[in-house]
Design a protein around this motif. Structure first.
Motif, PDB file in Angstrom:
ATOM      1  N   UNK A  98       0.758  -1.223   0.083  1.00  0.00           N
ATOM      2  CA  UNK A  98       0.130  -0.107   0.044  1.00  0.00           C
ATOM      3  C   UNK A  98       1.017   1.264   0.107  1.00  0.00           C
ATOM      4  N   UNK A  99       0.530   2.088  -0.612  1.00  0.00           N
ATOM      5  CA  UNK A  99       1.081   3.484  -0.579  1.00  0.00           C
ATOM      6  C   UNK A  99       0.413   4.471  -0.009  1.00  0.00           C
ATOM      7  N   UNK A 100       0.850   5.993   0.307  1.00  0.00           N
ATOM      8  CA  UNK A 100       0.048   7.073   0.855  1.00  0.00           C
ATOM      9  C   UNK A 100      -0.564   6.631   1.870  1.00  0.00           C
ATOM     10  N   UNK A 101       0.121   5.914   2.871  1.00  0.00           N
ATOM     11  CA  UNK A 101      -0.167   5.468   4.290  1.00  0.00           C
ATOM     12  C   UNK A 101      -0.424   6.614   5.347  1.00  0.00           C
ATOM     13  N   UNK A 102      -1.533   6.573   5.835  1.00  0.00           N
ATOM     14  CA  UNK A 102      -1.762   7.598   6.938  1.00  0.00           C
ATOM     15  C   UNK A 102      -2.169   6.633   8.149  1.00  0.00           C
ATOM     16  N   UNK A 103      -1.504   6.909   9.248  1.00  0.00           N
ATOM     17  CA  UNK A 103      -1.952   6.430  10.442  1.00  0.00           C
ATOM     18  C   UNK A 103      -2.038   7.719  11.620  1.00  0.00           C
ATOM     19  N   UNK A 104      -3.176   7.783  12.160  1.00  0.00           N
ATOM     20  CA  UNK A 104      -3.392   8.581  13.483  1.00  0.00           C
ATOM     21  C   UNK A 104      -4.022   8.060  14.635  1.00  0.00           C
ATOM     22  N   UNK A 105      -3.747   8.699  15.731  1.00  0.00           N
ATOM     23  CA  UNK A 105      -4.538   8.339  17.040  1.00  0.00           C
ATOM     24  C   UNK A 105      -5.850   8.509  16.851  1.00  0.00           C
ATOM     25  N   UNK A 106      -6.733   8.158  17.917  1.00  0.00           N
ATOM     26  CA  UNK A 106      -7.990   8.723  18.101  1.00  0.00           C
ATOM     27  C   UNK A 106      -8.340   8.446  19.330  1.00  0.00           C
ATOM     28  N   UNK A 107      -9.566   8.966  19.854  1.00  0.00           N
ATOM     29  CA  UNK A 107     -10.175   8.835  21.245  1.00  0.00           C
ATOM     30  C   UNK A 107      -9.651   9.709  22.274  1.00  0.00           C
ATOM     31  N   UNK A 108      -8.781  10.592  22.175  1.00  0.00           N
ATOM     32  CA  UNK A 108      -8.087  11.442  23.193  1.00  0.00           C
ATOM     33  C   UNK A 108      -9.226  12.555  23.328  1.00  0.00           C
TER      34      UNK A 108
END
Length: 614
Positions: free
Chosen positions: A477-487
């Protein structure tokens, strides 16, 4: 956040965050309440005059005028729908009423653009790209203005030009506006505007047939609205003949056109009344003209409110209520649903659990799901079926699907942490994505936070953002984005879940076996949940059971949870680098296929799964 995602339709940085806030549930509901309050106020403020009108006009005539007002708004809806269909989004009647009806309330907010904004946002919920809905609304409005001017010009022999007073200059703009609305000219203008705004071009240009249909419905609307004014005016003493009918039809159309140009007041309030008053003066005493103008406006406002109410009811399938979500699931859904395509797409959910997310996805997309746990599968199938009878909820793993079937989006929420060979699973999932499509998943964050709840739920690990991004890249996969959530709410909920897990009788056994952290290798004999030999034969059962724990069972509890998490859903948008969970998305390249098997030639794992409601 790891990596970047190229999307020409998504503004970067601060602009994207501002748009995210503007599209949040708080802002949407706040706008809806404001618009509804202003529309209701427009009626309540003149209640005494309405009482006088009720005494002066027969009830049957008032009722018929109200029906004509609803038909007028209905013609406006059909004109707008004709343009939207011509642009490539053919919404069914229910969805079209939902988008158009709710957006009508935006007319009552000062500024003149809020109905366009509202239509774009509600349209996006129904899979229509925002730029397409905004274009359709703007073009339909332009068609309405031009057709209204044409109807007014036809009536000019019955309308003294000097009765328009200072507004007569508007008629001189008509030839230029007509030229601008010719399809060859309008398509070029729209293409230039989209390039200037750095938005993708329209997939389907406007045609003569589409604009002709829109214009036909618009003209029908003007005839009905003018007939309504004529019906009210003749009930108060105006002569009932063809001349006065033409006067009423042409006068209303011209008044609406002038009101459109006055964008600083809600729905052209004031300007339209002045023009209509000027046109009808001489045919009816001044006081009666004021009463006709007032009653006509109130009836059309009530028709707008009726369409808005019907639109609200049509936003989801009739008789279907979405299953309630747990607090953390609400926070997760608020992030992942924004990453789903705005247009209707083929979506596969791996491990749909009990269908909490699946119901919501099926309402907007062509939905397919697989689920290994028999109990969860039965619940999910029963929930998703009424939302979309064409949706597929299948019992089993990916092998129950045709080998060559591919999807625009493949989702797996709170699944990958349950799989021993996560790299192999990600390769297999990516292979199910069409070129140009996306893989979207969520999972617990940060190995150091691994606790009793993770062990009891059958988690092998938690993930660092960089580690998860690398796994997705290795899967092709390309253009991978990983972010946190629930704070920040997640930092409060997680200790509560761990405390609940410690009190479970099985906690001592589970904590003794434990599970591997991110980047570590499970102990000898540990197994993926696909049935390989394991020193923990209850792992699959714990995995399946994890999604059923701490779920809201009562409708009231679900409503309170949804309301209580609103502010935290809004707040987490400003905190993409903090939280106890991760959401990741990657794109399959248009040309390069992901590897058919994971590194080392190992067969891809078929995961046991858990639902996304925890």
């Amino acid at each position: 956040m790891t990596g970047t995602r190229s999307d020409p339709a998504t503004p970067p940085g601060a602009v994207a965050r501002l748009l995210a806030v503007l599209r949040s549930p708080w802002v949407r509901w706040g706008f809806l309440v404001l618009a509804l309050a202003l529309a209701v106020y427009a009626v309540v403020a003149v209640r005494e005059d309405l009482a006088d009108a009720a005494e002066a006009l027969p009830a049957g005539r008032l009722a018929l005028a109200a029906v004509l007002a609803v038909l007028f708004v209905g013609c406006t809806w059909l004109s707008w729908r004709a343009v939207l269909t011509d642009l490539g989004s053919r919404l069914g009647p229910r969805a079209a009423v939902a988008v158009f009806g709710i957006s009508q309330l935006g007319k009552y907010v000062p500024g003149g653009v809020w109905n366009v904004v509202a239509a774009a946002e509600v349209g996006a919920d129904h899979g229509v790209p925002r730029r397409r809905t905004m274009t359709a609304t703007a073009v339909a409005t332009g068609v309405g203005v031009v057709s209204g001017a044409v109807v007014g010009l036809v009536a000019l022999p019955f309308v003294a030009l000097d009765s328009l007073q200072s507004w007569s200059w508007v008629l001189w703009l008509l030839p230029a506006v007509v030229v601008l609305l010719l399809p060859p000219v309008l398509n070029r203008l729209l293409a230039a505007a989209l390039r200037w705004a750095r938005r993708p071009a329209l997939e389907h240009p406007l045609s003569w047939r589409g604009l002709g249909a829109a214009a036909g419905w618009a003209v029908a609307g003007w005839l009905l609205a003018g007939l309504q004014v004529w019906l009210l005016a003749t009930g108060l003493g105006m002569t009932s003949d063809v001349r006065t009918l033409a006067l009423a039809v042409g006068g209303y159309a011209l008044a609406w056109m002038v009101g459109f140009l006055v964008v600083v007041v809600p729905a052209g309030a004031g300007a339209r009344e002045l023009v209509l008053l000027a046109v009808l003066t001489g045919a009816l005493p001044h006081a009666e003209v004021l009463l006709v103008v007032l009653v006509s406006r109130v009836l059309i406002t009530l028709a707008d409110l009726l369409f808005a109410g019907i639109g609200a009811l049509c936003r989801r399938p009739a008789g279907v209520r979405f299953a309630p979500l747990a607090p953390r699931a609400w926070l997760r859904w608020d992030v992942v649903h924004r990453m789903l395509p705005t247009r209707r797409s083929a979506v596969l959910e791996i491990g749909c659990g009990q269908g909490g997310f699946g119901m919501r996805i099926a309402a907007r997309h062509d939905y397919t799901a697989v689920e290994l746990d028999a109990g969860s599968w039965q619940v999910a199938a029963a929930r998703v079926g009424p939302v979309d009878p064409a949706a597929r909820v299948l019992h089993g793993d990916l092998t129950v699907l045709p080998a060559q079937e591919r999807f625009d989006v493949v989702c797996a929420f709170e699944v990958v942490e349950h799989i021993e060979d996560d790299a192999a699973a990600l390769v297999e999932w990516a292979a199910r994505v069409r070129p140009g499509g996306t893989l979207l998943l969520s999972t617990p964050a940060d190995p150091d936070r691994y606790g009793p709840w993770d062990a009891m739920a059958g988690h092998y690990r938690r993930y660092e953002p960089s580690h998860l991004a690398r796994l997705l890249a290795d899967a092709g996969l390309t253009d991978v984005v990983v972010r946190h959530y629930d704070a920040p709410l997640g930092f409060v909920l997680e200790p509560i879940r761990d405390r609940v897990a410690r009190r479970r009788p099985e906690h001592a056994e589970v904590s003794a076996g434990g599970a591997a952290r991110a980047g570590a290798v499970p102990s000898a004999g540990a197994a993926a949940p696909d049935g390989a030999p394991s020193s923990d034969p209850d792992l699959a059962a714990r995995t399946a059971d994890s999604g059923r724990r701490l779920q809201p069972r009562r409708r009231l509890t679900g409503v309170l949870t949804a309301v209580g998490t609103w502010p935290f859903r809004l707040l987490q948008q400003a905190l993409p680098h903090a939280g106890t969970g991760l959401v990741a998305v990657g794109t399959r390249p248009q040309t390069d296929d992901p590897p058919d098997e994971p590194p080392g030639g190992r067969p891809a794992a078929h995961p046991d799964t858990r639902p996304p409601e925890d």
